[in-house]
Write an enzyme that holds these catalytic residues in place. Structure first.
Site, PDB file in Angstrom:
ATOM      1  CB  THR A 140       7.096 -13.134  -3.410  1.00 54.66           C
ATOM      2  OG1 THR A 140       8.237 -13.480  -2.649  1.00 54.66           O
ATOM      3  CG2 THR A 140       7.339 -13.606  -4.838  1.00 54.66           C
ATOM      4  CG  ASP A 141      10.905 -10.955  -0.118  1.00 54.29           C
ATOM      5  OD1 ASP A 141      10.514 -12.086  -0.457  1.00 54.29           O
ATOM      6  OD2 ASP A 141      11.373 -10.711   1.017  1.00 54.29           O
ATOM      7  CD  GLU A 142      10.698 -16.638  -2.008  1.00 59.71           C
ATOM      8  OE1 GLU A 142      11.165 -17.493  -2.772  1.00 59.71           O
ATOM      9  OE2 GLU A 142       9.998 -16.914  -1.021  1.00 59.71           O
ATOM     10  CE1 TYR A 165       5.552 -18.437  -5.249  1.00 55.09           C
ATOM     11  CE2 TYR A 165       7.561 -17.677  -4.171  1.00 55.09           C
ATOM     12  CZ  TYR A 165       6.189 -17.592  -4.362  1.00 55.09           C
ATOM     13  OH  TYR A 165       5.464 -16.640  -3.685  1.00 55.09           O
ATOM     14  CE  LYS A 169       3.519 -14.317  -6.908  1.00 55.21           C
ATOM     15  NZ  LYS A 169       2.037 -14.300  -6.802  1.00 55.21           N
TER      16      LYS A 169
END
Ligand SMILES: NC(=O)c1ccc[n+]([C@@H]2O[C@H](COP(=O)([O-])OP(=O)(O)OC[C@H]3O[C@@H](n4cnc5c(N)ncnc54)[C@H](O)[C@@H]3O)[C@@H](O)[C@H]2O)c1
Length: 365
Positions: A140-142, A165, A169
């Site tokens: 994810t870009d998060e 989260y 990741k």
């Protein structure tokens, strides 16, 4: 595992009963691949999402936990995949704030478990098959944290995760990269922006807006709704993943996004506008009247936006679905599938999470 593979390209998809995974499985089966859907069917996994493939001889199921080394090893060794797409994860930011342990376990340890089993499988392949094998770590870009200006994340951006989260990741991505550097395992990492489309779990932002609007409930918006997310239609993401598998040189990582950065409040307005025309209220009022601003999420990243220049220029990928078309398709799909899914057990298998409060629930990541 319920059935053995047939000859042809064999692809294993972890988390294949989830939102993105089910679209990816469908896409791969339609392309003629035999697919092993490896999924523990957590609260977020729905076999029904692949009902249309129920009679296909190309789809195989393995209902196991990605954190179980024995189960993962046995699935990989007996299915003998050419490629593995790793999507199995806990994916809801709000849940990670309430109960981070299962995120560390599933997202980080589960990935290490998969990498470890893949490595021993890959080492045992003959040279030609070893050369072809790929593992795609779907991230994810998060992991990059938040932007405070109008810039975009790119492949060299520094990891700086904010939520449990995104931290879980990020850790998984670091392990994936370490397996590539240390052992030469052919891993790609893809970091995509926010996905939307049919079959997304009802706890995520766009389904929450639709569900609350149609139920006559308040539509919760964190803070003032000014946070910005970059939106990607789910089938475009799946095509990008397949392009990375098929076209990329080994060892390359890619950012995936559609250059579609939008403020959360504008997303809510766009969904309300569609609902006003597709399912008008009897009093002809707008669903916008149901919007209610709620206390902001702790550690809520202000802005995500990604620059997909590399995947576009190197692999020729580009999004096929515009935001307007994608959102209309999504809203129409939810209107036509109001009973999907039966919302099963919104608590985690370990009972860590609270029941989301419909008055304030709103994932806006
Ligand atoms: N949704 C997004 O906007 C987005 C964006 C970028 C990246 N991603 C990543 O893509 C992947 C899929 O996201 P999603 O939105 O489809 O998630 P999802 O929550 O809809 O699906 C996750 C799937 O993983 C399965 N799963 C969970 N724990 C498992 C375990 N221990 N063992 C086996 N299976 C397990 C679930 O049953 C479910 O089918 C995730 O890795 C996520 O981090 C998602």
């Amino acid at each position: 595992m319920e059935s053995r593979h047939v000859d042809g390209s064999r692809v294993m998809v972890t988390g294949g009963a989830g939102f993105i995974g089910s679209h990816l499985v469908r896409n791969l089966v339609h392309l003629g691949h035999s697919v092993l859907c490896f999924d523990k069917l957590s609260y977020a996994g729905h076999r029904e999402s692949l009902d249309d493939l129920a009679s296909s001889s190309k789809l195989h199921w393995c209902i196991e936990d990605v954190c179980d080394p024995q189960a993962v090893r046995s699935a990989i060794n007996s299915f003998a995949p050419t490629a593995i797409f790793h999507l199995a994860a806990e994916s809801h930011v709000d849940r990670s704030i309430d109960g981070p342990l299962v995120f560390a376990q599933t997202n980080t340890m589960g990935t290490v478990c998969l990498l470890d089993a893949s490595l021993s499988y890959w080492k045992g392949l003959d040279p030609a098959r070893r050369e072809r094998f790929r593992l795609i770590q779907v991230s994810t870009d998060e992991v990059y944290g938040e932007l405070m200006d109008e810039s975009s994340f790119h492949e060299q951006s520094r990891y700086d995760p904010s939520s449990p989260y995104s931290a879980s990741k990020a850790a998984a991505d670091h392990f994936a990269r370490s397996f590539r550097r240390t052992y030469g395992l052919p891993v790609h990492i893809t970091n995509s922006s926010n996905n939307y489309g049919p079959f997304q779990h009802p706890e995520k932002l766009i389904p929450v807006i639709i569900r609350h609007a149609l139920a006559g409930q308040t539509i919760p918006v964190y803070g003032q709704g000014l946070n910005v997310r970059d939106w990607l239609y789910v089938t475009d993401h799946c095509q990008a993943l397949i392009d990375v598998w098929k076209k990329s040189a080994p060892g390359e990582d890619y950012i995936v996004g559609a250059r579609c950065a939008i403020r959360n409040l504008d997303v809510v307005h766009a969904v309300c506008h569609l609902l006003d025309s597709l399912s008008p209220l009897v009093n002809a009022e707008s669903y916008r009247n149901q919007i209610q601003f709620v206390k902001d999420r702790p550690g809520h990243d202000y802005r995500y936006a990604v620059d997909p220049d590399k995947i576009m220029s190197k692999l020729g990928w580009k999004p096929a679905v515009t935001w307007e078309d994608g959102l209309r398709k999504t809203v129409q799909w939810y209107l036509a599938h109001s009973s999907w899914p039966r919302i099963k057990n919104l608590e985690s298998s370990k009972g860590v999470f609270r029941e989301p409060n419909l008055g304030t629930e709103s994932d806006q990541s």
